[in-house]
Motif scaffolding. Structure first.
Motif, PDB file in Angstrom:
ATOM      1  N   PRO A   1       0.715  -1.255  -0.377  1.00  0.00           N
ATOM      2  CA  PRO A   1       0.306  -0.239  -0.497  1.00  0.00           C
ATOM      3  C   PRO A   1       1.081   1.195  -0.027  1.00  0.00           C
ATOM      4  O   PRO A   1       0.558   2.094  -0.701  1.00  0.00           O
ATOM      5  CB  PRO A   1      -0.854  -0.505   1.065  1.00  0.00           C
ATOM      6  N   ARG A   2       2.228   0.865   0.461  1.00  0.00           N
ATOM      7  CA  ARG A   2       2.740   2.534   0.474  1.00  0.00           C
ATOM      8  C   ARG A   2       2.945   2.787  -0.473  1.00  0.00           C
ATOM      9  O   ARG A   2       3.553   3.830  -1.343  1.00  0.00           O
ATOM     10  CB  ARG A   2       3.999   1.800   1.803  1.00  0.00           C
ATOM     11  N   LYS A   3       3.374   1.975  -1.475  1.00  0.00           N
ATOM     12  CA  LYS A   3       3.958   2.317  -2.981  1.00  0.00           C
ATOM     13  C   LYS A   3       3.131   2.747  -3.732  1.00  0.00           C
ATOM     14  O   LYS A   3       3.005   3.248  -4.602  1.00  0.00           O
ATOM     15  CB  LYS A   3       4.063   0.913  -4.110  1.00  0.00           C
ATOM     16  N   VAL A   4       1.721   2.672  -3.687  1.00  0.00           N
ATOM     17  CA  VAL A   4       0.655   3.129  -4.282  1.00  0.00           C
ATOM     18  C   VAL A   4       0.369   4.608  -3.479  1.00  0.00           C
ATOM     19  O   VAL A   4       0.256   5.460  -4.122  1.00  0.00           O
ATOM     20  CB  VAL A   4      -0.451   2.918  -4.004  1.00  0.00           C
ATOM     21  N   PHE A   5       0.244   4.622  -2.659  1.00  0.00           N
ATOM     22  CA  PHE A   5      -0.596   6.144  -1.492  1.00  0.00           C
ATOM     23  C   PHE A   5       0.978   6.808  -1.287  1.00  0.00           C
ATOM     24  O   PHE A   5       1.092   7.794  -1.467  1.00  0.00           O
ATOM     25  CB  PHE A   5      -0.458   5.760  -0.830  1.00  0.00           C
ATOM     26  N   ARG A   6       2.450   6.268  -1.611  1.00  0.00           N
ATOM     27  CA  ARG A   6       3.622   7.481  -1.805  1.00  0.00           C
ATOM     28  C   ARG A   6       4.299   6.632  -2.497  1.00  0.00           C
ATOM     29  O   ARG A   6       5.955   6.443  -2.139  1.00  0.00           O
ATOM     30  CB  ARG A   6       4.199   7.744   0.055  1.00  0.00           C
ATOM     31  N   PRO A   7       3.810   7.285  -3.283  1.00  0.00           N
ATOM     32  CA  PRO A   7       5.267   6.372  -4.814  1.00  0.00           C
ATOM     33  C   PRO A   7       6.503   6.755  -4.816  1.00  0.00           C
ATOM     34  O   PRO A   7       7.416   6.460  -5.381  1.00  0.00           O
ATOM     35  CB  PRO A   7       4.618   6.625  -6.413  1.00  0.00           C
ATOM     36  N   ASP A   8       6.093   8.531  -4.352  1.00  0.00           N
ATOM     37  CA  ASP A   8       7.606   9.075  -4.425  1.00  0.00           C
ATOM     38  C   ASP A   8       8.996   8.394  -3.421  1.00  0.00           C
ATOM     39  O   ASP A   8       9.991   8.744  -3.931  1.00  0.00           O
ATOM     40  CB  ASP A   8       7.635  11.124  -4.360  1.00  0.00           C
ATOM     41  N   LEU A   9       8.246   7.600  -2.549  1.00  0.00           N
ATOM     42  CA  LEU A   9       9.254   6.976  -1.530  1.00  0.00           C
ATOM     43  C   LEU A   9       9.658   5.414  -1.780  1.00  0.00           C
ATOM     44  O   LEU A   9       8.641   5.346  -1.583  1.00  0.00           O
ATOM     45  CB  LEU A   9       8.560   7.507  -0.398  1.00  0.00           C
ATOM     46  N   PRO A  10      10.535   5.438  -2.266  1.00  0.00           N
ATOM     47  CA  PRO A  10      10.933   4.149  -2.381  1.00  0.00           C
ATOM     48  C   PRO A  10      10.889   3.052  -0.935  1.00  0.00           C
ATOM     49  O   PRO A  10      11.423   3.221  -0.164  1.00  0.00           O
ATOM     50  CB  PRO A  10      12.533   4.318  -2.968  1.00  0.00           C
ATOM     51  N   LEU A  11      10.647   1.828  -1.979  1.00  0.00           N
ATOM     52  CA  LEU A  11      10.280   0.711  -0.417  1.00  0.00           C
ATOM     53  C   LEU A  11      10.832  -0.183  -0.884  1.00  0.00           C
ATOM     54  O   LEU A  11      10.788  -0.457  -1.738  1.00  0.00           O
ATOM     55  CB  LEU A  11       8.615   0.570  -0.422  1.00  0.00           C
ATOM     56  N   PHE A  12      12.025  -0.787   0.639  1.00  0.00           N
ATOM     57  CA  PHE A  12      12.971  -1.849   0.122  1.00  0.00           C
ATOM     58  C   PHE A  12      11.535  -3.138   0.170  1.00  0.00           C
ATOM     59  O   PHE A  12      11.887  -3.036   1.890  1.00  0.00           O
ATOM     60  CB  PHE A  12      13.854  -1.700   1.019  1.00  0.00           C
TER      61      PHE A  12
ATOM     62  N   ARG B   1      14.188  -3.950   7.835  1.00  0.00           N
ATOM     63  CA  ARG B   1      14.804  -3.030   6.690  1.00  0.00           C
ATOM     64  C   ARG B   1      15.822  -1.745   6.780  1.00  0.00           C
ATOM     65  O   ARG B   1      16.668  -2.147   6.333  1.00  0.00           O
ATOM     66  CB  ARG B   1      13.738  -2.420   5.772  1.00  0.00           C
ATOM     67  N   SER B   2      15.601  -1.505   8.773  1.00  0.00           N
ATOM     68  CA  SER B   2      16.799  -0.762   8.948  1.00  0.00           C
ATOM     69  C   SER B   2      17.929  -1.552   8.949  1.00  0.00           C
ATOM     70  O   SER B   2      19.164  -0.990   9.285  1.00  0.00           O
ATOM     71  CB  SER B   2      16.471  -0.417  10.503  1.00  0.00           C
ATOM     72  N   LEU B   3      17.709  -2.875  10.238  1.00  0.00           N
ATOM     73  CA  LEU B   3      18.826  -3.563  10.430  1.00  0.00           C
ATOM     74  C   LEU B   3      19.505  -4.048   9.150  1.00  0.00           C
ATOM     75  O   LEU B   3      21.058  -3.855   9.166  1.00  0.00           O
ATOM     76  CB  LEU B   3      18.486  -4.339  11.512  1.00  0.00           C
ATOM     77  N   LEU B   4      18.856  -4.206   7.947  1.00  0.00           N
ATOM     78  CA  LEU B   4      19.493  -4.853   6.707  1.00  0.00           C
ATOM     79  C   LEU B   4      20.230  -3.263   6.366  1.00  0.00           C
ATOM     80  O   LEU B   4      21.150  -3.336   5.470  1.00  0.00           O
ATOM     81  CB  LEU B   4      18.487  -5.253   6.202  1.00  0.00           C
TER      82      LEU B   4
END
Length: 324
Positions: free
Chosen positions: A59-70, A171-174
């Motif tokens: 869902p974050r990719k849909v609502f915030r496409p400007d923010l890359p998501l790992f 994600r933060s740890l990786l």
């Protein structure tokens, strides 16, 4: 075998009436596994199929496409992990703005009832659905009473330090290269899946032929050298050392690439879809003054990776299935 099915059409009859775990489950981490385990237990108790309803893209990719998501577990890897846990199917609901605009009632009637025909839903205590998140735990339980399906809500899962396990923590740890702590939260070693592609073949001339894999652009794994295990398409497993990054010594402008040197192996891997599981971060990337010092360091990396991998043990049954 866990089959992957679209969420916009009714399930096959043999899968209807099942227990469905609902959530995004990116990472299939220990917190998710608490929900998934309850669903598996309930399905066994009822003697019905155990399924997962998940959403793609995130869902974050849909609502915030400007923010890359790992994304920790793309759909294929997520389905593979769910299969190893024992689920019969994963239903992949396309997540769009149009879908998100549906009411909570539409979600229950169209997805849970008409398409899935569920007998029981299992989800996290904070699961919300429908336009403006109008559907919550109380709504879902009331809808279950009204429509004749059971509902189980699972509390947040906390680790040994009483901190909630979350995909964002992992994600933060990786991104910091901490594959060990990430594995502790996942309950298994972080694993990626990709096709082996051709490269510059420089490693072969140096005595370190590599299997090269392009990962999604959003993969925010810390660049550097890792001790890994490499699983081929036929299931065979090899200890290995891998470099993830931009190869500063030989290609200043190279795109990020995962290059894995398999120990005690010779053969052609091109075109195979394989897995790489990360056990430990060895060092960051360094630009060497020529190829000789690079080869000397690669030999030290190999020795360190061999020693690290010789002492590892499975963290769980899932880890055993993934990386052992």
């Amino acid at each position: 075998m866990c089959v992957r099915l679209p969420g916009d059409r009714p399930l096959p009859e043999n899968l209807r009436g099942g227990v469905v775990a609902i959530g995004n489950f990116d990472g299939v981490h220990r917190g998710h596994q608490a929900v998934l385990g309850r669903a598996l237990g309930q399905a066994q108790k009822q003697g019905v199929p155990a399924l997962v309803l998940t959403f793609d893209p995130h869902p974050r990719k849909v609502f915030r496409p400007d923010l890359p998501l790992f994304v920790l577990t793309p759909p294929a890897m997520k389905a593979k992990l769910l299969a190893r846990l024992g689920f019969a199917a994963v239903v992949e609901q396309a997540f769009t703005r149009e879908f998100a605009a549906n009411s909570a009632e539409t979600f229950v009637n169209s997805i849970l009832e008409a398409n899935l025909g569920i007998s029981h839903a299992v989800t996290g205590f904070n699961f919300h659905f429908g336009k403006d998140r109008q559907g919550g735990p109380a709504y879902l339980m009331e809808a279950g009473t009204r429509n004749g399906f059971g509902v189980t809500l699972v509390d947040a899962f906390r680790d040994e330090d009483a901190c909630i396990v979350s995909s964002s923590r992992i994600r933060s740890l990786l991104s910091e290269g901490d594959a060990v702590q990430a594995a502790g939260l996942l309950g298994y070693r972080f694993t990626v899946e990709a096709e082996v592609v051709g490269g510059q073949k420089l490693g072969r001339t140096l005595g370190f032929p590599t299997a090269n894999m392009r990962l999604p652009a959003e993969t925010a794994l810390k660049e550097g050298i890792y001790a890994v295990r490499f699983r081929r398409a036929d299931g065979t497993l090899h200890d290995a050392v891998a470099s993830f990054g931009r190869r500063p010594t030989v290609d200043d402008n190279g795109a990020p690439l995962l290059e894995t040197f398999l120990f005690d192996f010779s053969g052609d891997l091109y075109g195979e879809v394989c897995d790489v599981s990360f056990f430990g971060y060895l060092r960051g990337e360094v630009k060497f003054d020529g190829l000789d010092p690079l080869v000397a360091q690669m030999k030290r990396d190999e020795a360190e990776a061999r020693a690290l991998l010789a002492g590892v043990r499975p963290l769980s049954e899932l880890d055993s299935a993934v990386a052992f």
